[in-house]
Design a protein around this motif. Structure first.
Motif, PDB file in Angstrom:
ATOM      1  N   MET A  37       1.664   7.462  -7.009  1.00  0.00           N
ATOM      2  CA  MET A  37       3.020   7.146  -7.042  1.00  0.00           C
ATOM      3  C   MET A  37       3.963   7.431  -5.891  1.00  0.00           C
ATOM      4  O   MET A  37       4.495   6.702  -5.059  1.00  0.00           O
ATOM      5  CB  MET A  37       4.201   7.494  -8.244  1.00  0.00           C
ATOM      6  CG  MET A  37       5.260   6.784  -8.628  1.00  0.00           C
ATOM      7  SD  MET A  37       4.600   4.813  -8.733  1.00  0.00           S
ATOM      8  CE  MET A  37       6.239   3.904  -8.306  1.00  0.00           C
ATOM      9  N   ILE A  38       3.598   8.657  -5.579  1.00  0.00           N
ATOM     10  CA  ILE A  38       4.025   9.297  -4.235  1.00  0.00           C
ATOM     11  C   ILE A  38       3.767   8.513  -2.806  1.00  0.00           C
ATOM     12  O   ILE A  38       4.104   8.134  -1.976  1.00  0.00           O
ATOM     13  CB  ILE A  38       3.974  10.485  -3.985  1.00  0.00           C
ATOM     14  CG1 ILE A  38       4.857  11.249  -4.950  1.00  0.00           C
ATOM     15  CG2 ILE A  38       4.559  11.184  -2.512  1.00  0.00           C
ATOM     16  CD1 ILE A  38       4.599  13.062  -5.049  1.00  0.00           C
ATOM     17  N   PHE A  39       2.322   8.224  -3.130  1.00  0.00           N
ATOM     18  CA  PHE A  39       1.625   7.574  -2.044  1.00  0.00           C
ATOM     19  C   PHE A  39       2.208   6.145  -1.791  1.00  0.00           C
ATOM     20  O   PHE A  39       2.396   5.842  -0.794  1.00  0.00           O
ATOM     21  CB  PHE A  39       0.036   7.603  -2.373  1.00  0.00           C
ATOM     22  CG  PHE A  39      -0.634   6.446  -1.452  1.00  0.00           C
ATOM     23  CD1 PHE A  39      -1.096   7.256  -0.198  1.00  0.00           C
ATOM     24  CD2 PHE A  39      -0.771   5.257  -1.738  1.00  0.00           C
ATOM     25  CE1 PHE A  39      -2.032   6.271   0.606  1.00  0.00           C
ATOM     26  CE2 PHE A  39      -1.716   4.474  -0.588  1.00  0.00           C
ATOM     27  CZ  PHE A  39      -2.233   5.164   0.470  1.00  0.00           C
ATOM     28  N   LEU A  40       2.209   5.492  -2.964  1.00  0.00           N
ATOM     29  CA  LEU A  40       2.774   4.181  -3.119  1.00  0.00           C
ATOM     30  C   LEU A  40       4.283   3.859  -2.456  1.00  0.00           C
ATOM     31  O   LEU A  40       4.632   3.120  -1.511  1.00  0.00           O
ATOM     32  CB  LEU A  40       2.640   3.467  -4.361  1.00  0.00           C
ATOM     33  CG  LEU A  40       3.270   1.977  -4.533  1.00  0.00           C
ATOM     34  CD1 LEU A  40       2.420   1.137  -3.827  1.00  0.00           C
ATOM     35  CD2 LEU A  40       3.164   1.441  -5.887  1.00  0.00           C
ATOM     36  N   THR A  41       5.014   5.021  -2.872  1.00  0.00           N
ATOM     37  CA  THR A  41       6.552   5.042  -2.318  1.00  0.00           C
ATOM     38  C   THR A  41       6.467   5.340  -0.900  1.00  0.00           C
ATOM     39  O   THR A  41       7.244   4.517  -0.110  1.00  0.00           O
ATOM     40  CB  THR A  41       7.594   6.134  -3.097  1.00  0.00           C
ATOM     41  OG1 THR A  41       7.101   5.849  -4.360  1.00  0.00           O
ATOM     42  CG2 THR A  41       8.802   6.063  -2.674  1.00  0.00           C
ATOM     43  N   ASN A  42       5.779   6.257  -0.489  1.00  0.00           N
ATOM     44  CA  ASN A  42       5.688   6.362   0.878  1.00  0.00           C
ATOM     45  C   ASN A  42       5.037   5.327   1.926  1.00  0.00           C
ATOM     46  O   ASN A  42       5.556   4.943   3.025  1.00  0.00           O
ATOM     47  CB  ASN A  42       4.906   7.682   1.392  1.00  0.00           C
ATOM     48  CG  ASN A  42       5.697   8.968   0.865  1.00  0.00           C
ATOM     49  OD1 ASN A  42       6.872   8.859   1.133  1.00  0.00           O
ATOM     50  ND2 ASN A  42       5.054   9.821   0.346  1.00  0.00           N
ATOM     51  N   ALA A  43       4.119   4.700   1.151  1.00  0.00           N
ATOM     52  CA  ALA A  43       3.412   3.650   1.914  1.00  0.00           C
ATOM     53  C   ALA A  43       4.207   2.248   2.244  1.00  0.00           C
ATOM     54  O   ALA A  43       4.554   1.652   3.339  1.00  0.00           O
ATOM     55  CB  ALA A  43       2.307   2.799   0.979  1.00  0.00           C
TER      56      ALA A  43
END
Length: 135
Positions: A37-43
């Motif tokens: 979820m952090i990866f997706l948000t940052n992406a």
């Protein structure tokens, strides 16, 4: 409109590229797992940042505006969009100290990049003028 679409695509791709490079550097530093979820948000944040930083340069192509007006419109667009995005995503904690620190960093980088681009295009214009004077 075509120029806007091309810059939009390039900005989104550039933001995604920066995200992949940063994620790769985190993985190479020894981090074994990433929170999806952090990866997706940052992406998404990086792609949006790339998009509005590349499309907002269209202000500088308006021949009816002075350089000061173009710069002010570009600056206001990117600073508002960046800080809203950074606060929503969590890149900057929502407090005055963090805001003021990041504002200073943002102003410093903006000034450096604006000056570099200004000097580059001024040099290009001088070269073109010199070539025209030789004709």
């Amino acid at each position: 409109m075509k120029n806007f679409l091309i810059r939009s695509i390039l900005g989104i791709f550039f933001g995604a590229f920066i995200m992949v490079v940063l994620t790769g550097s985190v993985a190479l530093s020894g981090q074994e797992t990433l929170d999806s979820m952090i990866f997706l948000t940052n992406a998404i944040g990086f792609m949006l940042s790339g998009w509005f930083f590349t499309t907002s340069t269209l202000y500088f192509e308006n021949p009816n505006w002075s350089l000061g007006r173009q710069t002010m419109m570009h600056f206001m667009t990117v600073i508002i969009l960046y800080f809203v995005l950074a606060f929503v995503i969590g890149w900057i904690p929502f407090n005055w100290a963090s805001f003021l620190l990041m504002l200073g960093v943002f102003l410093g980088f903006y000034t450096i990049f604006w000056t570099i681009f200004y000097l580059y295009f001024k040099n290009q214009a001088q070269k073109l003028n010199d070539e025209l004077n030789e004709v």
